[in-house]
Motif scaffolding. Sequence first.
Motif, PDB file in Angstrom:
ATOM      1  N   ASN A 126       0.813  -1.212   0.000  1.00  0.00           N
ATOM      2  CA  ASN A 126       0.000   0.000   0.000  1.00  0.00           C
ATOM      3  C   ASN A 126       0.850   1.267   0.000  1.00  0.00           C
ATOM      4  O   ASN A 126       0.519   2.253  -0.662  1.00  0.00           O
ATOM      5  CB  ASN A 126      -0.920   0.011   1.220  1.00  0.00           C
ATOM      6  CG  ASN A 126      -2.004  -1.057   1.144  1.00  0.00           C
ATOM      7  OD1 ASN A 126      -2.307  -1.564   0.064  1.00  0.00           O
ATOM      8  ND2 ASN A 126      -2.573  -1.424   2.282  1.00  0.00           N
ATOM      9  N   LYS A 127       1.942   1.215   0.728  1.00  0.00           N
ATOM     10  CA  LYS A 127       2.792   2.391   0.892  1.00  0.00           C
ATOM     11  C   LYS A 127       3.804   2.539  -0.242  1.00  0.00           C
ATOM     12  O   LYS A 127       4.216   3.651  -0.582  1.00  0.00           O
ATOM     13  CB  LYS A 127       3.525   2.293   2.242  1.00  0.00           C
ATOM     14  CG  LYS A 127       4.313   3.527   2.633  1.00  0.00           C
ATOM     15  CD  LYS A 127       3.413   4.708   2.962  1.00  0.00           C
ATOM     16  CE  LYS A 127       4.223   5.893   3.477  1.00  0.00           C
ATOM     17  NZ  LYS A 127       3.403   7.087   3.708  1.00  0.00           N
ATOM     18  N   GLY A 128       4.222   1.428  -0.827  1.00  0.00           N
ATOM     19  CA  GLY A 128       5.271   1.456  -1.846  1.00  0.00           C
ATOM     20  C   GLY A 128       6.639   1.273  -1.230  1.00  0.00           C
ATOM     21  O   GLY A 128       7.362   0.341  -1.537  1.00  0.00           O
ATOM     22  N   SER A 129       6.997   2.166  -0.323  1.00  0.00           N
ATOM     23  CA  SER A 129       8.216   2.058   0.482  1.00  0.00           C
ATOM     24  C   SER A 129       7.840   2.424   1.909  1.00  0.00           C
ATOM     25  O   SER A 129       7.475   3.571   2.189  1.00  0.00           O
ATOM     26  CB  SER A 129       9.311   2.998  -0.029  1.00  0.00           C
ATOM     27  OG  SER A 129       9.839   2.555  -1.259  1.00  0.00           O
ATOM     28  N   ALA A 130       7.902   1.445   2.803  1.00  0.00           N
ATOM     29  CA  ALA A 130       7.438   1.627   4.175  1.00  0.00           C
ATOM     30  C   ALA A 130       8.604   1.599   5.146  1.00  0.00           C
ATOM     31  O   ALA A 130       9.480   0.739   5.046  1.00  0.00           O
ATOM     32  CB  ALA A 130       6.435   0.536   4.554  1.00  0.00           C
ATOM     33  N   TYR A 134       6.368   2.879  10.151  1.00  0.00           N
ATOM     34  CA  TYR A 134       5.081   2.717   9.484  1.00  0.00           C
ATOM     35  C   TYR A 134       4.529   1.319   9.733  1.00  0.00           C
ATOM     36  O   TYR A 134       3.321   1.149   9.954  1.00  0.00           O
ATOM     37  CB  TYR A 134       5.249   2.979   7.985  1.00  0.00           C
ATOM     38  CG  TYR A 134       3.958   3.296   7.272  1.00  0.00           C
ATOM     39  CD1 TYR A 134       3.471   4.599   7.220  1.00  0.00           C
ATOM     40  CD2 TYR A 134       3.208   2.293   6.670  1.00  0.00           C
ATOM     41  CE1 TYR A 134       2.284   4.895   6.570  1.00  0.00           C
ATOM     42  CE2 TYR A 134       2.017   2.577   6.019  1.00  0.00           C
ATOM     43  CZ  TYR A 134       1.558   3.873   5.970  1.00  0.00           C
ATOM     44  OH  TYR A 134       0.372   4.159   5.340  1.00  0.00           O
ATOM     45  N   PHE A 135       5.413   0.315   9.708  1.00  0.00           N
ATOM     46  CA  PHE A 135       4.992  -1.051  10.043  1.00  0.00           C
ATOM     47  C   PHE A 135       4.439  -1.108  11.464  1.00  0.00           C
ATOM     48  O   PHE A 135       3.408  -1.737  11.721  1.00  0.00           O
ATOM     49  CB  PHE A 135       6.175  -2.019   9.941  1.00  0.00           C
ATOM     50  CG  PHE A 135       6.544  -2.414   8.534  1.00  0.00           C
ATOM     51  CD1 PHE A 135       5.584  -2.554   7.545  1.00  0.00           C
ATOM     52  CD2 PHE A 135       7.864  -2.680   8.207  1.00  0.00           C
ATOM     53  CE1 PHE A 135       5.922  -2.931   6.253  1.00  0.00           C
ATOM     54  CE2 PHE A 135       8.224  -3.057   6.923  1.00  0.00           C
ATOM     55  CZ  PHE A 135       7.253  -3.184   5.944  1.00  0.00           C
ATOM     56  N   ALA A 136       5.137  -0.461  12.384  1.00  0.00           N
ATOM     57  CA  ALA A 136       4.718  -0.488  13.787  1.00  0.00           C
ATOM     58  C   ALA A 136       3.326   0.123  13.943  1.00  0.00           C
ATOM     59  O   ALA A 136       2.473  -0.415  14.668  1.00  0.00           O
ATOM     60  CB  ALA A 136       5.730   0.266  14.648  1.00  0.00           C
ATOM     61  N   SER A 137       3.068   1.226  13.248  1.00  0.00           N
ATOM     62  CA  SER A 137       1.755   1.871  13.326  1.00  0.00           C
ATOM     63  C   SER A 137       0.667   0.975  12.745  1.00  0.00           C
ATOM     64  O   SER A 137      -0.442   0.881  13.293  1.00  0.00           O
ATOM     65  CB  SER A 137       1.786   3.207  12.574  1.00  0.00           C
ATOM     66  OG  SER A 137       2.687   4.099  13.164  1.00  0.00           O
ATOM     67  N   ALA A 138       0.962   0.301  11.644  1.00  0.00           N
ATOM     68  CA  ALA A 138      -0.008  -0.599  11.020  1.00  0.00           C
ATOM     69  C   ALA A 138      -0.321  -1.788  11.925  1.00  0.00           C
ATOM     70  O   ALA A 138      -1.474  -2.236  11.997  1.00  0.00           O
ATOM     71  CB  ALA A 138       0.526  -1.084   9.677  1.00  0.00           C
ATOM     72  N   LEU A 139       0.684  -2.281  12.632  1.00  0.00           N
ATOM     73  CA  LEU A 139       0.464  -3.392  13.556  1.00  0.00           C
ATOM     74  C   LEU A 139      -0.437  -2.966  14.704  1.00  0.00           C
ATOM     75  O   LEU A 139      -1.373  -3.691  15.079  1.00  0.00           O
ATOM     76  CB  LEU A 139       1.802  -3.905  14.093  1.00  0.00           C
ATOM     77  CG  LEU A 139       2.642  -4.731  13.119  1.00  0.00           C
ATOM     78  CD1 LEU A 139       4.064  -4.903  13.643  1.00  0.00           C
ATOM     79  CD2 LEU A 139       2.004  -6.098  12.889  1.00  0.00           C
ATOM     80  N   VAL A 140      -0.178  -1.789  15.270  1.00  0.00           N
ATOM     81  CA  VAL A 140      -1.012  -1.284  16.364  1.00  0.00           C
ATOM     82  C   VAL A 140      -2.457  -1.113  15.899  1.00  0.00           C
ATOM     83  O   VAL A 140      -3.411  -1.474  16.602  1.00  0.00           O
ATOM     84  CB  VAL A 140      -0.448   0.051  16.901  1.00  0.00           C
ATOM     85  CG1 VAL A 140      -1.445   0.710  17.855  1.00  0.00           C
ATOM     86  CG2 VAL A 140       0.884  -0.180  17.606  1.00  0.00           C
ATOM     87  N   VAL A 178       7.801  -4.718  -1.201  1.00  0.00           N
ATOM     88  CA  VAL A 178       7.501  -6.113  -1.527  1.00  0.00           C
ATOM     89  C   VAL A 178       8.516  -6.578  -2.565  1.00  0.00           C
ATOM     90  O   VAL A 178       8.675  -5.965  -3.628  1.00  0.00           O
ATOM     91  CB  VAL A 178       6.069  -6.252  -2.071  1.00  0.00           C
ATOM     92  CG1 VAL A 178       5.777  -7.705  -2.448  1.00  0.00           C
ATOM     93  CG2 VAL A 178       5.057  -5.746  -1.035  1.00  0.00           C
ATOM     94  N   ALA A 179       9.215  -7.655  -2.264  1.00  0.00           N
ATOM     95  CA  ALA A 179      10.317  -8.109  -3.132  1.00  0.00           C
ATOM     96  C   ALA A 179       9.836  -8.394  -4.550  1.00  0.00           C
ATOM     97  O   ALA A 179      10.506  -8.044  -5.523  1.00  0.00           O
ATOM     98  CB  ALA A 179      10.979  -9.340  -2.529  1.00  0.00           C
ATOM     99  N   ALA A 180       8.686  -9.026  -4.684  1.00  0.00           N
ATOM    100  CA  ALA A 180       8.187  -9.355  -6.022  1.00  0.00           C
ATOM    101  C   ALA A 180       7.914  -8.099  -6.844  1.00  0.00           C
ATOM    102  O   ALA A 180       8.065  -8.106  -8.072  1.00  0.00           O
ATOM    103  CB  ALA A 180       6.926 -10.198  -5.914  1.00  0.00           C
ATOM    104  N   ASP A 181       7.517  -7.008  -6.166  1.00  0.00           N
ATOM    105  CA  ASP A 181       7.272  -5.752  -6.868  1.00  0.00           C
ATOM    106  C   ASP A 181       8.584  -5.049  -7.221  1.00  0.00           C
ATOM    107  O   ASP A 181       8.699  -4.445  -8.295  1.00  0.00           O
ATOM    108  CB  ASP A 181       6.417  -4.822  -5.997  1.00  0.00           C
ATOM    109  CG  ASP A 181       5.014  -5.360  -5.763  1.00  0.00           C
ATOM    110  OD1 ASP A 181       4.582  -6.232  -6.543  1.00  0.00           O
ATOM    111  OD2 ASP A 181       4.366  -4.912  -4.793  1.00  0.00           O
ATOM    112  N   LYS A 182       9.549  -5.119  -6.338  1.00  0.00           N
ATOM    113  CA  LYS A 182      10.807  -4.396  -6.523  1.00  0.00           C
ATOM    114  C   LYS A 182      11.765  -5.134  -7.447  1.00  0.00           C
ATOM    115  O   LYS A 182      12.438  -4.527  -8.283  1.00  0.00           O
ATOM    116  CB  LYS A 182      11.467  -4.190  -5.160  1.00  0.00           C
ATOM    117  CG  LYS A 182      12.583  -3.150  -5.143  1.00  0.00           C
ATOM    118  CD  LYS A 182      12.022  -1.749  -5.147  1.00  0.00           C
ATOM    119  CE  LYS A 182      13.098  -0.698  -4.927  1.00  0.00           C
ATOM    120  NZ  LYS A 182      12.577   0.662  -4.962  1.00  0.00           N
TER     121      LYS A 182
END
Length: 345
Positions: A126-130, A134-140, A178-182
Amino acid sequence: MNPVAIRLLNQQLISPLYSDPAEVVSHMGAMQAQEYRLMRWAVEMRTRKPSAKAFKEAFDSGRIIRLHLMRGTWQLVTAEDYWMMVGLCAPKAIAVTKGWMSSNRITIPDEELMRVRDLLVQTAANKGSATKEYFASALVASGWQMDDHRLSYHIRMAEFSGTLCSGDLLPMKATYAVAADKVGNKVEMDRDEALMHFTRKYFQSRQPATLEDFVWWSGMNISDCRKGIALLGNTIHVEKYKGRDFYLTDNCRTRGFRTGKFLLIPPYDEYLIGYKSREIVLPSEHRHRAHNNSGIFQPIIAHNGIVCGNWSPFLDDCQTAFFNGEYNTENVKEAWQTYMSYRQK
């Protein structure tokens, strides 16, 4: 055999052959990337015309990828080598990381691992580059309470699985994509073929080097390293130096060395970290000035390939500390100007 000159040439620290930073990383196979800001200089100082902008373009386009890999530490690899490296090195890296987790009394159940990984992938997509924050906020937001240390292990395991890799280059903070995207979809390679390529890249860029050096650098077991050398067949040979066996490839560079050159080398650079034994270029009495027993490496100065001092990369003026009175800051003026020019390009 002059091992110092040969290493300088084949590590592209003298008379570099490449202009594209991705070509440098490809030649090296993998490059230690602990220091987020200075990994760029480690690559660019091996190009014909060092440029911070050129590195960023190669990194943001996905031609150069940063991830945890060999020995469970940060590495740079090319997109072309990414899937080969993950397939070959990830199993050992996972085992090493689980050992660290155990020593820190951290256990991550498989169900948690997969659920969190799915969330990390969705967030990065969703973010493209996180960023990690940002991961921590999404987990919360999804009801996960997790400390920073535990999250680091989740991210690292996602890297080992070929799920996450580096995102765009920011000045100070790592990002994830995401590795597959990059990189593109997973590419399978026969293990022996991968081992042969991996071994060739190590010796072509760090020769002359010993079997013990290769075992240390690769993080693989000694039987795999011996097999990798055997797979190279007659394209690699042994030469004796001070009673030890050193491997060199048959296309080894031996010409192009020029004396008098100073090099400003970043911490964790392959010039030292690529070998278990470093005494060929680092006098034993000065070892503590280059790195300690805990694996912390310092910025170093080399003259004609021999480590002779330290420097300060993040200042706007050249500051040096030589191990003896033979040199002074004026001696490295040309090297400093090259470094400052790189920062501005």
